[in-house]
Design an enzyme around this catalytic site. Sequence first.
Site, PDB file in Angstrom:
ATOM      1  N   ARG A 189       0.820  -1.226   0.000  1.00 47.40           N
ATOM      2  CA  ARG A 189       0.000   0.000   0.000  1.00 47.40           C
ATOM      3  C   ARG A 189       0.849   1.270   0.000  1.00 47.40           C
ATOM      4  O   ARG A 189       0.451   2.290   0.556  1.00 47.40           O
ATOM      5  CB  ARG A 189      -0.963   0.018   1.204  1.00 47.40           C
ATOM      6  CG  ARG A 189      -2.090  -1.007   1.122  1.00 47.40           C
ATOM      7  CD  ARG A 189      -3.079  -0.618   0.041  1.00 47.40           C
ATOM      8  NE  ARG A 189      -4.250  -1.473   0.019  1.00 47.40           N
ATOM      9  CZ  ARG A 189      -5.388  -1.212   0.684  1.00 47.40           C
ATOM     10  NH1 ARG A 189      -5.495  -0.161   1.415  1.00 47.40           N
ATOM     11  NH2 ARG A 189      -6.405  -2.042   0.580  1.00 47.40           N
ATOM     12  N   ARG A 212      -2.822   7.041   0.782  1.00 50.84           N
ATOM     13  CA  ARG A 212      -3.275   8.277   1.433  1.00 50.84           C
ATOM     14  C   ARG A 212      -2.286   8.948   2.371  1.00 50.84           C
ATOM     15  O   ARG A 212      -2.487  10.093   2.746  1.00 50.84           O
ATOM     16  CB  ARG A 212      -4.581   7.987   2.198  1.00 50.84           C
ATOM     17  CG  ARG A 212      -5.759   7.794   1.280  1.00 50.84           C
ATOM     18  CD  ARG A 212      -6.922   7.157   2.001  1.00 50.84           C
ATOM     19  NE  ARG A 212      -6.581   5.793   2.386  1.00 50.84           N
ATOM     20  CZ  ARG A 212      -7.425   4.923   2.918  1.00 50.84           C
ATOM     21  NH1 ARG A 212      -8.669   5.280   3.165  1.00 50.84           N
ATOM     22  NH2 ARG A 212      -7.038   3.704   3.227  1.00 50.84           N
ATOM     23  N   ARG A 244      -5.704  12.156  -6.396  1.00 48.96           N
ATOM     24  CA  ARG A 244      -7.019  11.552  -6.198  1.00 48.96           C
ATOM     25  C   ARG A 244      -8.114  12.621  -6.225  1.00 48.96           C
ATOM     26  O   ARG A 244      -9.199  12.388  -6.762  1.00 48.96           O
ATOM     27  CB  ARG A 244      -7.088  10.778  -4.879  1.00 48.96           C
ATOM     28  CG  ARG A 244      -8.293   9.853  -4.846  1.00 48.96           C
ATOM     29  CD  ARG A 244      -8.497   9.179  -3.522  1.00 48.96           C
ATOM     30  NE  ARG A 244      -8.978  10.101  -2.510  1.00 48.96           N
ATOM     31  CZ  ARG A 244      -9.391   9.753  -1.300  1.00 48.96           C
ATOM     32  NH1 ARG A 244      -9.362   8.493  -0.935  1.00 48.96           N
ATOM     33  NH2 ARG A 244      -9.802  10.646  -0.443  1.00 48.96           N
ATOM     34  N   ASP A 261      -6.648  -1.834  -7.812  1.00 52.22           N
ATOM     35  CA  ASP A 261      -7.210  -2.496  -6.637  1.00 52.22           C
ATOM     36  C   ASP A 261      -7.533  -3.932  -7.010  1.00 52.22           C
ATOM     37  O   ASP A 261      -7.806  -4.218  -8.172  1.00 52.22           O
ATOM     38  CB  ASP A 261      -8.475  -1.783  -6.159  1.00 52.22           C
ATOM     39  CG  ASP A 261      -8.808  -2.192  -4.727  1.00 52.22           C
ATOM     40  OD1 ASP A 261      -8.253  -1.592  -3.799  1.00 52.22           O
ATOM     41  OD2 ASP A 261      -9.585  -3.161  -4.544  1.00 52.22           O
ATOM     42  N   TYR A 310     -15.349 -10.826  -0.781  1.00 54.26           N
ATOM     43  CA  TYR A 310     -16.090  -9.599  -1.127  1.00 54.26           C
ATOM     44  C   TYR A 310     -17.279  -9.912  -2.037  1.00 54.26           C
ATOM     45  O   TYR A 310     -18.327  -9.299  -1.942  1.00 54.26           O
ATOM     46  CB  TYR A 310     -15.172  -8.593  -1.822  1.00 54.26           C
ATOM     47  CG  TYR A 310     -14.143  -7.992  -0.896  1.00 54.26           C
ATOM     48  CD1 TYR A 310     -14.468  -6.913  -0.071  1.00 54.26           C
ATOM     49  CD2 TYR A 310     -12.857  -8.514  -0.813  1.00 54.26           C
ATOM     50  CE1 TYR A 310     -13.529  -6.370   0.795  1.00 54.26           C
ATOM     51  CE2 TYR A 310     -11.915  -7.968   0.042  1.00 54.26           C
ATOM     52  CZ  TYR A 310     -12.248  -6.909   0.852  1.00 54.26           C
ATOM     53  OH  TYR A 310     -11.320  -6.380   1.705  1.00 54.26           O
TER      54      TYR A 310
END
Length: 344
Positions: free
Chosen positions: A23, A27, A36, A73, A151
Amino acid sequence: MGKIFIDACFGKETPYTPVWMMRQAGRYLPEYMAVRAKAGNFLNLCHDPKKACEVTLQPVDIVGVDAAILFSDILVIPDEMGMDLEFIKGEGPKFNDPITCDEDIDRLIGGDEAASKLTYVYDTIKLIKERLAEDKALIGFTGAPWTLATYMIEGQGTKTYNICKKMMYSNPELLHKILAKVTEVVKLYMQRQIEAGIDVVQIFDSWASAIEPGKYDEFSWKYMVEIADYLKERYPHIPIIMFPKGVPAFLDKVYGNFDVFGVDWSTPMAFAKERLGDRYVLQGNMEPCRLYSKEATTHCVEVIQETMQGKRHIFNLGHGILPDVPVENAKHFVNECHRVSRKK
Ligand code: CP3
């Protein structure tokens, strides 16, 4: 110029131990937040090769890692299989029509038809390869079929996995049917990522620890091995990293044709080395929250170096970096990995 990262994946001697962070494009970087914001939202960013390329390269330029990881992703796969992915602010990913029965699976787009829809990923890879320094590697990735299936069945992230586990124990054939269909797409998706230019493959099984050890091979590992076999048969020069998170009880049973085993932070590096170090290069495994303290980071990097001795090792975190980590501390981690492992 050769790539230190690729040499390390194949267990060759390198001038220092390479490092990257799961990752790493994300952010905690103000530069990521700026791109973004321009894209509008996270999925738009994934769909825009120029912007996705830009954020892929940020951690290489800013933090100094030895490899870039494609910005995308894992959930773009079920999205392109027809499941209509959304990212809800503050809550994470969501699929509105989770899979409950045979007909739902039959409706999903499979095989190369799904893989060929992920053109924005392949375009991103081509752009990155034009701009990434020759001595750095580009890591492509996929979620493991099991992690993707959680998911697809739950519709979102879950703490208990109760819906997929109900299926595992009461209708295992249905779960296998989902896993097999996802596996076919993943093989072709990773083949296309390789053809587009990635140098390394990582398979993320982030939710491996949700499966009891005696069932892990049946519901997850064997599918990951099937993907690795498919790719190794065609691209033996592309290293494969397997990252099953939180499965220390499975380490004695690990098998398969791949190169690097990703050790998560709950498994001591010495424990993994004893069981797997002769057969696989080990990647890992600092507890990501140590990044909040430079002292805690340095201490851990030194301990890992002491265990691995700069041999058959790639430095990484034991899972993804968190959004509130100071950039300066991430740089400190990378510098410390290089410092302690540099050969005189
Ligand atoms: O590692 C990298 O820098 C490359 C990019 C990458 C992302 N997701 C970007 C992302 C990678 C390799 C992933 C993989 C991924 N995605 C996994 C497996 C790895 C892991 O961390 O275990 C999983 C389980 C997902 C699913 C996912 N994506 C969730 C649950 C979430 C929401 C939770 C969160 O962390 O925000 C995402 C969103 C996501 N994927 C973000 C990023 C940078 C945050 C989106 C944002 O900008 O708000």
